[in-house]
Write a protein that holds these residues in place. Structure first.
Motif, short mmCIF file in Angstrom:
data_model
loop_
_atom_site.label_atom_id
_atom_site.label_comp_id
_atom_site.label_asym_id
_atom_site.label_seq_id
_atom_site.Cartn_x
_atom_site.Cartn_y
_atom_site.Cartn_z
N THR A 181 0.83 -1.21 0.00
CA THR A 181 0.00 0.00 0.00
C THR A 181 0.86 1.25 0.00
OG1 THR A 181 -1.74 -1.16 1.17
CG2 THR A 181 -1.82 1.23 1.24
N ASN A 182 1.90 1.26 0.85
CA ASN A 182 2.76 2.44 0.90
C ASN A 182 3.49 2.67 -0.42
OD1 ASN A 182 2.21 3.46 3.42
ND2 ASN A 182 3.82 2.31 4.45
N HIS A 183 3.89 1.59 -1.06
CA HIS A 183 4.57 1.73 -2.35
C HIS A 183 3.61 2.28 -3.40
CE1 HIS A 183 7.42 1.03 -5.52
NE2 HIS A 183 6.59 0.22 -6.15
N GLU A 207 -6.81 -3.06 -3.17
CA GLU A 207 -7.66 -4.25 -3.13
C GLU A 207 -8.57 -4.33 -4.35
OE1 GLU A 207 -9.68 -4.46 0.63
OE2 GLU A 207 -7.80 -4.38 1.75
N ASP A 208 -8.95 -3.18 -4.91
CA ASP A 208 -9.90 -3.19 -6.01
C ASP A 208 -9.25 -3.42 -7.37
OD1 ASP A 208 -11.95 -2.75 -4.27
OD2 ASP A 208 -12.13 -0.60 -4.63
N VAL A 209 -8.05 -2.90 -7.60
CA VAL A 209 -7.53 -2.97 -8.97
C VAL A 209 -6.24 -3.77 -9.14
CG1 VAL A 209 -8.56 -0.74 -9.53
CG2 VAL A 209 -6.16 -0.84 -8.92
N CYS A 210 -5.51 -4.05 -8.07
CA CYS A 210 -4.23 -4.74 -8.27
C CYS A 210 -4.44 -6.23 -8.49
CB CYS A 210 -3.32 -4.51 -7.06
SG CYS A 210 -2.62 -2.86 -7.04
N LYS A 246 -17.67 5.15 -1.63
CA LYS A 246 -16.62 4.17 -1.79
C LYS A 246 -16.08 4.28 -3.21
CE LYS A 246 -15.89 -0.76 -0.81
NZ LYS A 246 -15.61 -1.36 -2.12
N GLY A 247 -14.77 4.21 -3.36
CA GLY A 247 -14.17 4.30 -4.68
C GLY A 247 -14.52 3.09 -5.52
N PHE A 248 -14.45 3.24 -6.83
CA PHE A 248 -14.73 2.09 -7.70
C PHE A 248 -14.01 2.27 -9.02
CE2 PHE A 248 -17.94 5.29 -8.37
CZ PHE A 248 -18.07 5.37 -9.75
N CYS A 249 -13.93 1.17 -9.75
CA CYS A 249 -13.27 1.16 -11.03
C CYS A 249 -14.30 1.50 -12.10
CB CYS A 249 -12.76 -0.26 -11.26
SG CYS A 249 -11.21 -0.31 -12.02
N LYS A 250 -13.98 2.43 -12.98
CA LYS A 250 -14.92 2.75 -14.06
C LYS A 250 -15.07 1.54 -14.97
CE LYS A 250 -15.49 7.55 -15.35
NZ LYS A 250 -16.84 7.58 -14.84
N PRO A 251 -16.31 1.20 -15.34
CA PRO A 251 -16.46 0.09 -16.28
C PRO A 251 -15.76 0.44 -17.60
CG PRO A 251 -18.59 0.76 -15.40
CD PRO A 251 -17.59 1.75 -14.92
N THR A 320 -2.24 -18.51 2.81
CA THR A 320 -3.14 -17.80 3.72
C THR A 320 -2.73 -16.33 3.81
OG1 THR A 320 -1.81 -18.18 5.70
CG2 THR A 320 -3.39 -19.89 5.14
N GLY A 321 -3.55 -15.55 4.49
CA GLY A 321 -3.25 -14.12 4.66
C GLY A 321 -3.89 -13.29 3.56
N GLY A 322 -4.04 -12.01 3.82
CA GLY A 322 -4.77 -11.12 2.93
C GLY A 322 -4.20 -11.02 1.52
N ASN A 323 -2.88 -11.10 1.38
CA ASN A 323 -2.31 -10.95 0.04
C ASN A 323 -2.68 -12.10 -0.89
OD1 ASN A 323 -1.06 -8.55 0.76
ND2 ASN A 323 0.75 -9.62 1.52
N ALA A 324 -3.10 -13.23 -0.31
CA ALA A 324 -3.50 -14.37 -1.14
C ALA A 324 -4.78 -14.04 -1.92
CB ALA A 324 -3.71 -15.59 -0.27
N LEU A 325 -5.43 -12.93 -1.58
CA LEU A 325 -6.67 -12.55 -2.27
C LEU A 325 -6.43 -11.82 -3.59
CD1 LEU A 325 -8.78 -11.36 0.78
CD2 LEU A 325 -9.18 -13.40 -0.59
#
Lengths: 396, 157
Positions: A181-183, A207-210, A246-251, A320-325
């Motif tokens: 996130t910081n990067h 979380e939304d675009v990467c 909440k932010g979102f990605c433009k279609p 496991t862990g959040g990055n696995a998502l």
């Protein structure tokens, strides 16, 4: 007697009674620019109407619990009447700690659990051990597994054989969700819009675009194309916390490739950032951290294990862990490990349905295990023997 | 930035200042440390007057179980004394360099065996060139221009 399972992560606590479900709650305090007199604790985050410029107060530093004042405030809130209404005299707690936790932190933990809160019994354990327990519970024929726990502060790779952790194989990569996130914040601030103060918003962008690229240099080429052909590029609408909560990605259909929109929305244009950021997990050296990436470290860790165990580890890699998502995470780990492993070994990478709560589920199963009573330290034990009994019984 | 600056006038005007490898390493370490920070902005409460401290606390003496309260307070102080240590202090206290067996320091991943890849410090695409002065990577003349104007020999975040 009820069992409370608390996977005490550096960013979020996964907590719940074994008989109920699990909740994911921020394990920190917040301050907001708009409500200047209040410090918000844990899930009071939801009360903040305008979380722009959110200020974090985290109890953890580099993955280790150092700020007990903050941690106790969060726990007071979690255990208190607003949330879990813990009856300490009638509750055992299963609580997680990082690998190689410092002994003074372990002692403080004992004191706080038994003297401050007065839990009837406690079991302190590594989150990875709970994941392994969960895995062996479902796959009882397997002898070994290797757990990849990629969280907020760092990523651990830990081999387990028949439920026992193999300390020699533990490997830590100092790349976690916070660094990503910081990067991302840093490169967006340099390239288009100053967002250094917006950790909360940019974490959502991440979380939304990467995503994890399957073929890095092919994606690089795509990202260099202009206009319609660039299938990587996304325009992200930032929240203004009044009309857009909440932010979102433009279609893709609504995307304007000139980048000029008539609406007043604030747009972030994300291109190679989308896959270059999670790439740090696979090549930390891209930003100058001279460490192996996850697949290489996995293979290296397995190579350090006794030869007869190695095939068992290769076919039981648990993420496991959040990055696995991140989308594509499992496939990428599989392909790279496959490429680094002799063909005679079978490689299998497992991504649980909920990689964040997988250790919690393991803790739930453990607390229902008939041997659970043997594993905990009770308050009487502690009062009689002090830290010694905890040191002997808990394997941190 | 705390680096010592050599006066520009005493130097040959055609000679560009070139950072040595130690300085470059220091800059890299500082960048990586910045990535560990929790916040980049100031605490929004920092500028507030400490109201709680100035106002007299009337309710304290009326507290029914004063003893219990006092006990809790001393505990808090005790915790502050014993446990308010930052990560670095804890790490030093453990003195891991002499202890045997795997520990926090030995568990860190080794350097990768694969060659390092290089990316443009400006646009993030693969880069083939290195800035002579500071060692940052760039991919084209345009990015080099941006780099010189913004980051080269200045620092950032």
């Amino acid at each position: 007697m009820s069992a409370l399972v608390l996977d005490n992560g550096a960013y979020s606590a996964k907590i719940g009674y074994a008989r109920d479900g699990v909740s994911i709650i921020p394990n920190c305090q917040f301050r907001s620019k708009t409500s200047r007199l209040k410090t918000f604790t844990a899930n009071q985050l939801d009360e903040i109407k305008d979380p722009s410029g959110l200020f974090y107060i985290l109890p953890f530093q580099k993955g280790y619990l150092v700020n007990w004042d903050v941690q106790r405030k969060v726990w007071d809130h979690l255990f208190g009447k607003e949330m879990f209404k813990v009856d300490f005299a009638d509750t055992s707690i299963v609580i997680t700690e990082p690998y190689f936790n410092f002994s003074s932190i372990q002692e403080s933990m004992n004191e706080i659990l038994f003297e401050e809160y007065q839990f009837q019994a406690a079991l302190r354990i590594n989150a990875g051990s709970l994941s392994a327990h969960r895995y062996f519970h479902e796959n009882s024929s397997e002898l070994c597994c290797i757990v990849v726990d990629s969280g907020f502060s760092f990523t651990h790779i830990v081999p387990y054989c028949r439920g026992r952790k193999m300390k020699d194989g533990i490997c830590r990569i100092n790349v976690g969700g916070k660094l990503l996130t910081n990067h991302l914040k840093e490169i967006i601030s340099y390239r288009q819009l100053h967002v250094m103060d917006e950790t909360h918003v940019i974490n959502q962008v991440k979380e939304d675009v990467c995503y994890v690229s399957q073929d890095f240099f092919k994606d690089v080429e795509t990202a260099q194309l202009k206009g319609e052909e660039n299938t990587v590029m996304r325009d992200y609408v930032l929240p203004d916390f009044s009309a857009i909560k909440k932010g979102f990605c433009k279609p893709r259909e609504e995307m304007n490739f000139t980048g000029k929109y008539k609406t007043s929305e604030q747009i972030l244009r994300l291109n190679n950032e989308r896959f270059a950021v999670p790439e740090m997990l696979f090549h930390p050296s891209d930003i100058g951290i001279q460490e192996m990436g996850i697949p290489e470290a996995l293979v290296n860790s397995i190579k350090n294990m006794p030869e007869e165990m190695q095939p068992h580890f290769f076919k039981n890699i648990v993420l496991t862990g959040g990055n696995a998502l991140f989308p594509g995470f499992r496939e990428r780990v599989y392909h790279e490990v496959r490429a680094l492993t002799p063909t005679e070994f079978q490689v299998s990478v497992i991504l649980p349905q909920n990689p964040i709560c997988y250790p919690w589920e393991g803790g739930k199963l453990l607390s229902e295990n008939p041997d659970f009573e043997e594993m905990v330290v009770t308050r009487e034990d502690y009062e009689e023997n002090g830290h010694f009994i905890c040191e002997e019984k808990f394997d941190i | 930035m705390v680096e010592k600056k050599v006066s520009m006038r005493s130097q040959d005007p055609n000679q560009r200042r070139v950072l040595d490898s130690a300085t470059r390493q220091r800059r890299l370490t500082r960048q990586l440390e910045a990535l560990e920070k929790d916040n980049f902005q100031d605490d929004p409460h920092a500028s507030l007057p400490q109201l709680a401290k100035r106002l007299p606390q009337f309710d304290e003496s009326n507290e029914p179980n004063e003893q219990g309260k006092r006990r809790k307070k001393t505990r808090g102080d005790h915790f502050k004394l014993r446990f308010r240590k930052n990560f670095q202090a804890l790490l030093e206290e453990e003195d891991l360099s002499v202890s045997e067996g795997p520990n926090y320091l030995t568990a860190c991943a080794e350097p990768s065996k694969f060659p390092q890849r290089h990316f443009c410090a400006v646009c993030g695409f693969p880069s083939h060139y290195t800035c002579v002065s500071c060692g940052a990577r760039y991919c084209c003349v345009r990015c080099l221009g941006t780099h010189h104007e913004t980051r080269c020999l200045k620092w950032t975040v």
